[in-house]
Structures are given as C-alpha cells and as structure tokens.
Design an enzyme around this catalytic site. Sequence first.
Site, PDB file in Angstrom:
ATOM      1  N   HIS A   1      35.331  42.659  45.613  1.00  0.00           N
ATOM      2  CA  HIS A   1      34.780  41.314  45.366  1.00  0.00           C
ATOM      3  C   HIS A   1      35.139  40.804  43.979  1.00  0.00           C
ATOM      4  O   HIS A   1      35.165  41.535  43.000  1.00  0.00           O
ATOM      5  CB  HIS A   1      33.267  41.324  45.535  1.00  0.00           C
ATOM      6  N   ASP A   2      35.491  39.530  43.939  1.00  0.00           N
ATOM      7  CA  ASP A   2      35.737  38.773  42.703  1.00  0.00           C
ATOM      8  C   ASP A   2      37.006  39.195  41.964  1.00  0.00           C
ATOM      9  O   ASP A   2      37.177  38.832  40.790  1.00  0.00           O
ATOM     10  CB  ASP A   2      34.530  38.871  41.756  1.00  0.00           C
TER      11      ASP A   2
ATOM     12  N   GLY B   1      35.503  45.843  41.650  1.00  0.00           N
ATOM     13  CA  GLY B   1      35.124  44.448  41.535  1.00  0.00           C
ATOM     14  C   GLY B   1      35.489  43.819  40.203  1.00  0.00           C
ATOM     15  O   GLY B   1      35.553  44.491  39.172  1.00  0.00           O
TER      16      GLY B   1
END
Length: 264
Positions: free
Chosen positions: A121-122, A139
């Site tokens: 994520h991200d 992440g």
Amino acid sequence: MTRIHPTAIVDPAAELDSSVTVGAYTLIGPNVIIGAGTTVGPHCVIEGNTSIGCDNRIFQFNSLGAIPQDKKYDDEPCELIIGDRNTIREFCTFNIGSPGGGGVTRIGNDNWIMAYVHLAHDCLVGNHTIFANNSQLAGHVVVGDWAILGGFTVAHQFVRIGAHSMTAMCSLLFADLPPFVMCQGQPAEARTMNFEGLRRRGFSAERVAAVRTIHKLLYRSNLALDAACTEISRLTESHPEAAADVQMMLSFLEQTPPNRGIVR
C-alpha cells in the site's frame, strides 16, 4: 467489441475500452477502469478502485487492487493507479493505498515488472523502472525513474529509492538509496554509481563526470553528510551541464530523515 474470454467474469459496472483483451477465468470488479490496448491474461483478479492505463501487458496469475495488508485498514475508498505501457509478469501483487499514506498506490509508465513482485500500500513507482523477479516493497516505498531492482531485493517501509539507482540481487534496504548509487548486501551498502546505465541513457561525459565526483564526495571523502552536500552544491560551477543532476541529489538527501539515513 472488448475481447473477453467467455469464462472471464467482468462486472457490468467495470469500464473497459473496446480494445481491451481479457483472458480465461479472469475476474474484474465493478470499480475497475482499463484503457485502450491493454491485455489482461488468464487467471487474474483485478479489484478495488483500480485504474489501468493504455497498452499495458498484464500476464497471467496477477492480483491487482486488493485491500492493503494493513491491520488499520477499514474499507476506506483507496486506489491503485497504473499508467501506460507497463509489462507486469506472472504472480505480482499490487495493493491499493491506505488512508494513512495518501490513499493511492501508483505505478507510472513504461515499467518492466517481472514475476512475483509485491507492491504494498501507498508505494509510488516512477517511470522506466525494472523490477527483477521477487522484488518486494513494503508500504510507502518511493521508487524514482529508471531505478533497477535486482532479484529478491527487499525494501523496508518508507524507504526511498532514487532515480537511476540499482540494487544487486538479494539486497536488503533499511535506508534510503540515493540517485545513481549501486548497492549490494544485507543490509545494502553502496558500491559505486550506475555509470553504464547513465551512458546508455544518453548522459554526456560531463554529466557522468559530475556523478563520479558526487560519489567520491558522498562515499570516499570521509565527509559528514552536511559537508558532502555543501561540496556537491558547488559542482554546478564546474559542471553546469549537470545542474539538474546535482539538484536532484541534493533534494533527495535533504528529504532523508536523520533516523533512517542513506545507504552507506
């Protein structure tokens, strides 16, 4: 019409350009957008708020747009955005973003991503990168343009990987990898600069010479980081053609948190 294999399941709400190809047994969710010329192989799952640009080639057995592996995630409307002309080989997993990281996982254009790559994520990936097999990003990792990750490279969360840098196979990154630097090891240590890669990308002899001097100042002169940055900033006087390269390095170093530091 869109060429969808009869065994594929595409939600009626998904938006696929008429030139998109979808392979057998692939599942595409309702909030997915896929642009012109993109091909999706068999046995893929594309879900979540996922936007995929034009002329991408997505091979079989990929999972794109699943929720983040973040225990804090609570069904917030986060996204995965993939640009144009990317090659995504088998068994890759790209997650959507999380509320704590801007809500977007983003991949740029013209990237070559080999098998078993994980983008958590991200993560923010630039353009023209190469991820060799089994490269793994935790992440919030940021990867600059033209970076090359060797097979089994692992990057700790929040690490930044600078433009034109390169990791050797099985490198483990706990610190930021500055632009142009080639590293190796567990944890990774700086070895040299990616001179051959720069030449292949059309860097002039003067620009390559400036990068060589940057390497000496950062890694061979026994200077503290602040002192090295001061000396690097003066290179624009002797190497004006490399002003953008010098500024990119200085900007990268200035944004590196002291508690993480750079690969040394």
